[in-house]
Design an enzyme around this catalytic site. Structure first.
Site, short mmCIF file in Angstrom:
data_model
loop_
_atom_site.label_atom_id
_atom_site.label_comp_id
_atom_site.label_asym_id
_atom_site.label_seq_id
_atom_site.Cartn_x
_atom_site.Cartn_y
_atom_site.Cartn_z
N ALA A 1 0.87 -1.18 0.00
CA ALA A 1 0.00 0.00 0.00
C ALA A 1 0.90 1.23 0.00
O ALA A 1 2.12 1.14 0.18
CB ALA A 1 -0.92 0.00 1.22
N MET A 2 0.29 2.41 -0.22
CA MET A 2 1.01 3.68 -0.19
C MET A 2 0.16 4.71 0.52
O MET A 2 -1.03 4.88 0.23
CB MET A 2 1.32 4.15 -1.62
CG MET A 2 2.06 5.48 -1.67
SD MET A 2 3.70 5.39 -0.90
CE MET A 2 4.09 7.12 -0.73
N HIS B 1 -1.45 0.39 9.37
CA HIS B 1 -0.11 0.89 9.05
C HIS B 1 -0.20 2.19 8.24
O HIS B 1 0.43 3.20 8.58
CB HIS B 1 0.64 -0.19 8.25
CG HIS B 1 2.01 0.20 7.79
ND1 HIS B 1 3.15 -0.38 8.27
CD2 HIS B 1 2.43 1.12 6.87
CE1 HIS B 1 4.21 0.15 7.68
NE2 HIS B 1 3.79 1.07 6.82
N GLU B 2 -1.00 2.15 7.16
CA GLU B 2 -1.07 3.33 6.29
C GLU B 2 -1.72 4.50 7.01
O GLU B 2 -1.34 5.66 6.79
CB GLU B 2 -1.82 2.99 5.01
CG GLU B 2 -1.21 1.85 4.20
CD GLU B 2 0.26 2.01 3.94
OE1 GLU B 2 0.71 3.15 3.69
OE2 GLU B 2 1.00 1.00 3.97
#
Length: 832
Positions: free
Chosen positions: A257-258, A290-291
């Site tokens: 992911a970003m 996390h993101e």
């Protein structure tokens, strides 16, 4: 391609103050290119000074500075030199840009399930100039105003709140200051689920062919999103400040992911098709948490230069597991961290390309990219856990709050973070940081029982810590020791141990343990050395150890033993055969075969490999027989069985969608696993592959068909696959990866030996058309690891002596060559 130097970035940041970007993208001009108009407002602190603009265009139509034209022919590579700058500047660039196929820049993908096209922006690390003209470095943050023209049946999402202003026309609201690499635009006929939480509009989006899966899974995605929002809001003391919060699951994404502010992009494999387990959902939930942590740590406060970016990832990695444990149903998240993330990091630490967590000053952006790995994520998160043990959680949280408040919407460096922690704890952390963060390598921890009381019972133990000879450090380890007999915990103790200073542990003991485990709660980052008696007892006793973290530590120690050629891989296989079928943690059950499979197979003679595969198939069948049909455990076992069995009747039935285990009746991936295994065995070919593909005309089906065809044990199949991988055929990043995973099969060594030299000649040349981010993965997957011979090692050494390898290819070769060397050492020691 010229990579931005640290010195250049420092000079440009000292000269310029970027006050805003206005970007217009026209995505309705065809399938190969799009139009980009960028307007940059900035001031020059030293009028008359010079700098450069970053731009990677197909064609540049016009450039103006304060309405004065600049000749586009002045562009050199990806740079336009700007001279004699006035104090106030408005720079405008109109250009045609190319869509990418390697996951970097503005990536365009086609879903062959329905022929629809999807676009997403992934601008990390230095891909922003492929989308708009900019000053591409993390410390020149600025607000963005973005407008987009797109086909009328598309939606458009991005960092700002989206508004459709007319058919096919979209405006995104002005953003907070962003680094260039956080800018994204996602556009296409995405389907969406919307919600709201505490005044923040939420959106979850995926390509149209996954709409049914999205509707079914969106409630859980939104639940963990809301739980993470609440936890971070309470913990950080700073509200989320990026408007709407969109999560877009996009095709052919290079990473997990970003963290684009307000518009996070995920690989769309996280919207599961077919059967999936709680463990899969936990992995997705961890990525969501996390993101979101990055919205504060990384997005709101951005590191000044790439060599400090490890701190963003270490922090978000730690916070995601902390959040899952504290705020969601996934109380087992730290077990997942130990068996999945730490073992990934331990693998990186074992290679020659390991580096300190705080990896030193990266001289340019390209070299910094090489340090985004298991050290930056897993080791960094483990070190943060040790920091909390050292200063206390209260001081840690206070330090985070102070750091965020002081640098809100600006840039910072690791020194700023450490200073905040020192102030909150009242502790000098310079020596601690030198040992844990600025020195690479893993200490080795061992324990021995050494004292008995008057009744003959153990009353103490000695914990020893050895620091690597080539990277000595004085690290404090907060560790515990546990001993197990049957399902009983018969010994416990805890201490702080330092390298070179044996620590006595007062233990509470009720018996003599069969299995003795240092670091039993898996709290520190270290190699664990099991005593000989424990090693010998593992086949019979590992499964009965009652603590999940202790079993994680033991599996990690066995994997390290194979890597270092200190444990016979056949002994590890025996432990697997006796302990794995009885494993009670779904996370461990699902993960251990992936970790132990390739290292064990490559470290034994080729004539032993078929027997090991057959044993694993037998173990998978045991799990299937032991667990309730349709249970998560049975799904894990069925997937392993399909990949290892030589029962062609079973494989044919499964490839036809017949006799499938309960829960997998409509699962296309199990059919692909079965037909691919038949292909590897020489029992199926293009006709059988095409029959499965006909029933799965999706992006996933397309890629699985490529892998299956590359797996065939024929000269023609290998020649075709190699040409598809290494020539400029227009294959996407994912298609290259799937072809590579099918190409190299340990059972086809004789067929593959001619491709050893071709790898070292052909793969480095791919840098001409594949970006570094994608190429590193391709170079890893195409390395000839099944050909475990000194000749392969010699060919790798000769290639590494070259001076023309890109950083990504060199890193991949260095690490793969070290794994090859591990296997050769193990063969030399144990194969006789």
């Amino acid at each position: 391609m010229t990579s931005l130097l640290r010195t250049e970035a420092h000079a440009r940041a000292a000269l310029l103050d970027v006050t805003g970007y206005t970007v217009h993208l026209d995505l309705d001009t065809g399938e190969e290119t799009f139009e980009s108009t960028s307007t940059i407002d900035f001031t020059c602190r030293e009028p008359g000074g010079s700098t450069f603009l970053d731009l990677d265009a197909v064609r540049v139509h016009s450039i103006t500075l304060n309405d004065d034209p600049i000749d586009p022919s002045r562009i050199d590579g990806r740079r336009l030199t700007l001279t004699d700058l006035p104090e106030r500047c408005t720079l405008q660039v109109r250009a045609t840009m190319a869509y990418s196929r390697d996951g970097q820049g503005l990536h365009r993908a086609v879903d062959h399930a329905d022929g629809r096209h999807y676009v997403y922006g992934h601008l990390f690390l230095d891909a922003a100039p492929k989308v708009f003209a900019c000053f591409d470095q993390p410390d020149l943050k600025a607000p963005y105003d973005v407008t987009v023209r797109a086909p009328q049946d598309w939606i458009v999402l991005g960092n700002g709140d989206p508004t459709r202003t007319s058919p096919g026309e979209w405006r995104l609201s002005t953003t907070k200051p962003l680094a260039t690499y956080f800018v994204t635009v996602c556009a296409g006929p995405y389907v969406s689920v919307h919600d709201e939480h505490r005044g923040v509009p939420l959106g979850v989006h995926v390509r149209a062919s996954l709409e049914d899966e999205l509707r079914e899974q969106a409630p859980q995605i939104l639940e963990v999103t809301k739980q993470s929002f609440d936890y971070y809001d309470q913990l950080f003391g700073v509200p989320y400040e990026y408007g709407e919060y969109h999560q877009v699951f996009v095709p052919e994404f290079n990473a997990g992911a970003m963290e684009n502010p307000g518009c996070v992009t995920f690989r769309d494999q996280y919207v599961f098709r077919g059967a999936y387990t709680r463990n899969d959902v936990m992995t997705r939930s961890s990525t969501i948490a996390h993101e979101m942590a990055h919205m504060w740590f990384g997005d709101m406060v951005t590191l000044r230069w790439w060599d400090d970016l490890w701190l963003n990832e270490s922090f978000a990695e730690y916070m995601s597991h902390r959040t899952l444990d504290a705020a969601t149903e996934f109380a087992e998240s730290w077990v997942d961290f130990g068996i999945v993330r730490k073992l990934w990091g331990y693998g990186v630490e074992h290679t020659p390309s390991t580096h300190p967590v705080a990896g030193g000053e990266a001289p340019d952006a390209a070299s910094a990219l090489m340090n985004f790995d298991g050290i930056s994520y897993a080791k960094g998160a483990s070190v943060l856990r040790q920091l909390i043990a050292f200063i206390g959680d209260e001081a840690f949280v206070a330090g985070i709050r102070a750091y965020l408040a002081e640098h809100r919407h600006g840039n910072a460096a690791f020194a700023d973070f450490l200073s905040a922690m020192e102030r909150s704890s009242g502790t000098d952390l310079q020596d601690w940081a030198q040992a844990w963060l600025r020195t690479e390598g893993r200490d080795t921890i061992a324990v021995r029982l050494d004292e008995r009381d008057s009744d003959g019972e153990v009353s103490s133990a000695t914990v020893t810590v050895r620091s690597p000879q080539d990277h000595p450090a004085h690290r404090p380890h907060r560790v515990d020791v546990a001993g197990y007999a049957g399902e009983a915990t018969v010994l416990t103790g805890e201490t702080t141990a330092w390298a070179g200073q044996p620590a006595t542990v007062e233990v509470t003991a009720s018996g003599r343990p069969d299995v003795l485990v240092p670091n039993a709660s898996d709290l520190t980052w270290a190699m664990v050395e099991l005593d000989p008696a424990t090693q010998a007892a593992l086949p019979d006793h590992l499964a009965s150890v009652p603590d999940d973290p202790a079993r994680v530590v033991v599996w990690g120690a066995l994997l390290d033993g194979v890597r270092t050629a200190s444990v016979d891989p056949r002994h590890v296989h025996r432990v697997f055969m006796q302990a794995w079928p009885l494993e009670r943690s779904l996370t461990i059950l699902a993960t251990v075969p992936r970790h132990l499979g390739p290292p064990v197979l490559s470290a034994v003679r080729q004539e032993e490999q078929d027997g090991i595969r057959a044993d694993r198939a037998h173990a998978a069948q045991q799990v299937l027989d032991r667990h309730q049909p349709g249970s998560p455990e049975s799904l894990v076992a069925a997937r392993l069985l399909a990949a290892t069995t030589s029962d062609t009747d079973l494989l044919r039935a499964w490839s036809h969608g017949e006799q499938l285990p309960v829960g997998l009746e409509s699962d296309d991936d199990i059919r692909w696993a079965a037909v691919t295994r038949l292909v590897v065995l020489g029992e199926a070919g293009d006709r059988e592959i095409d029959a499965v593909h006909e029933q799965d005309r999706t992006m996933s089906g397309d890629r699985n068909a490529l892998r299956a065809k590359a797996s065939a044990p024929t000269d023609a199949a290998k020649s075709w696959a190699w040409q598809q991988i290494t020539e400029q055929t227009g294959r996407s990043n994912y298609e290259l990866n799937f072809l590579a995973t099918g190409f190299w099969r340990t059972s086809q060594r004789d067929l593959l030996e001619p491709y050893v030299d071709r790898y070292f000649a052909d793969v480095p040349a791919m840098v001409q058309w594949v970006g570094e981010d994608a190429l590193q993965r391709v170079a890893e997957l195409t390395f000839p690891w099944p050909v475990v011979t000194p000749a392969t090692r010699d060919a790798a050494d000769a290639a590494l002596a070259r001076t023309d390898l890109s950083p990504a290819v060199r890193r991949a070769m260095v690490d793969a060559r070290s794994h090859l060397d591990d296997a050769l050492r193990s063969l030399e020691r144990f194969a006789g």
